[in-house]
Enzyme design. Structure first.
Site, PDB file in Angstrom:
ATOM      1  N   SER A 116       1.156  -1.549   0.226  1.00 44.66           N
ATOM      2  CA  SER A 116      -0.468  -0.167   0.038  1.00 44.66           C
ATOM      3  C   SER A 116       0.807   1.360  -0.093  1.00 44.66           C
ATOM      4  O   SER A 116       1.594   1.711  -1.253  1.00 44.66           O
ATOM      5  CB  SER A 116      -0.591   0.324   0.959  1.00 44.66           C
ATOM      6  OG  SER A 116      -2.031   1.347   0.702  1.00 44.66           O
ATOM      7  N   ASP A 125      -9.305  -5.753  -4.633  1.00 44.21           N
ATOM      8  CA  ASP A 125      -8.981  -4.700  -3.819  1.00 44.21           C
ATOM      9  C   ASP A 125      -9.035  -3.499  -3.901  1.00 44.21           C
ATOM     10  O   ASP A 125      -9.307  -3.032  -5.012  1.00 44.21           O
ATOM     11  CB  ASP A 125      -7.577  -4.980  -4.192  1.00 44.21           C
ATOM     12  CG  ASP A 125      -6.436  -4.778  -3.268  1.00 44.21           C
ATOM     13  OD1 ASP A 125      -6.430  -4.132  -3.084  1.00 44.21           O
ATOM     14  OD2 ASP A 125      -5.136  -5.098  -4.534  1.00 44.21           O
ATOM     15  N   HIS A 182      -7.254  -6.361  -0.058  1.00 42.83           N
ATOM     16  CA  HIS A 182      -6.062  -5.330  -0.464  1.00 42.83           C
ATOM     17  C   HIS A 182      -4.746  -5.814   0.952  1.00 42.83           C
ATOM     18  O   HIS A 182      -3.730  -5.464   1.131  1.00 42.83           O
ATOM     19  CB  HIS A 182      -6.553  -4.057   0.249  1.00 42.83           C
ATOM     20  CG  HIS A 182      -5.574  -3.312   0.711  1.00 42.83           C
ATOM     21  ND1 HIS A 182      -4.843  -2.572  -0.888  1.00 42.83           N
ATOM     22  CD2 HIS A 182      -4.983  -2.622   1.925  1.00 42.83           C
ATOM     23  CE1 HIS A 182      -4.301  -2.326  -0.547  1.00 42.83           C
ATOM     24  NE2 HIS A 182      -4.162  -1.610   0.965  1.00 42.83           N
TER      25      HIS A 182
END
Length: 299
Positions: free
Chosen positions: A124, A252, A279
């Site tokens: 991320s 995601d 995710h």
């Protein structure tokens, strides 16, 4: 100088401690936790950059499977302002820059003695940091880059979140877009969003909840800063010269269009979308995820 202690679990050595980080005339501490033997140069160590900005390392603990099953040393750490590293809530917004986090990463690599040969894993926001590190510093010791569930620009991320939120109640949308003006409402809205697009494991792992809570209900100094507003790396991705592995999940927040620029513009790149993940595929499809990363790092 650093402070550390060593233990072992499942035949894998664990070393944790703090590293001194001097920056702009002040000295801070970076907490790290290493799995495996960093002195064993037969395998390149992997340093993992957690998400946020403002989360902590704990939710990345499944990466320790790389040390246990594949003998890849793994280094986790809390970025400055987070977790067990130094907290500096009195610093102004301009203190919190990508350059700051890159400087901390470089310092950690040097102090651990792995700067001549290492791999980087970024999840991320950590993928943003890893890509910027590769582009801005062109580190000679960097051998592989893993960018998982990340974003190539803040605008694409905002577009993705906006589209996904259309299926949620107004209260959730308000909680997300209201940000940290109401931390409890924001955290509850994130729980609703992440239940569908953040982590599909039930019950949600304690490490995941803890890491998210630290960013919002704990010290929100870093999470509240506009570090990524207006950010994009798309026009610089051709400057990533190391082999790169891009990963996202079918459900995601980092939808395909959010990560596609990595695949389009990085010269040496591989992209895999995990069909049963959102995710956090290192929790959702843990064994396959670890195997895919291990295979890539062995190239």
């Amino acid at each position: 100088m650093s402070q550390a202690r060593t233990s072992a679990t499942q035949d894998v050595a664990i070393k944790e401690g703090t590293i001194r980080f001097a920056h702009d005339g002040a000295t801070y501490a970076t907490y790290y936790k290493a799995f495996g033997d960093l002195s064993d140069r037969t395998r390149t160590p992997l340093i993992a950059l957690h998400g946020g900005p403002g989360v902590v390392h704990n939710y990345l603990l499944p990466l320790a499977d790389l040390a246990r099953a594949h003998s890849v040393p793994v280094i986790l750490y809390d970025q400055i302002g987070n977790g067990r590293s130094s907290h500096v809530p009195d610093k102004p917004a301009e203190f919190w820059t990508i350059d700051l986090f890159i400087a901390e990463l470089e310092n950690l690599l040097r102090e651990l003695g792995v700067q001549d040969a290492f791999d980087v894993f970024g999840h991320s926001w950590g993928g943003v940091l890893g890509a910027e590190f590769a582009v801005r510093k062109q580190p000679k010791g960097l051998k592989h880059l893993v960018i998982t569930n990340s974003l190539a620009s803040f605008e694409l991320w905002v577009q993705s979140v906006g589209r996904l939120l259309q299926a949620f109640p107004q209260s959730v949308q308000e909680g997300i877009f209201g940000g940290l003006s109401d931390p409890k409402k924001h955290r509850e809205a994130l729980r609703e969003l992440h239940a569908v697009y953040g982590c599909l494991v039930r019950p949600i792992p304690e490490e995941v909840n803890y890491s998210m809570d630290q960013a919002i209900l704990g010290d929100a100094t870093v999470a509240s800063k506009p570090i990524l507003v207006g950010w994009s790396i798309i026009d610089r991705l051709h400057l990533v010269h190391v082999p790169t592995f891009v990963i996202n999940g079918r459900k995601d927040i980092s939808q395909d269009f959010v990560v596609a620029p990595f695949f389009k513009h990085i010269p040496k790149v591989k992209w895999v979308t995990l069909e049963n993940s959102s995710h956090m595929p290192f929790w959702e499809e843990r064994e396959r995820f670890v195997q895919l990363v291990a295979d890539f790092l062995a190239l």
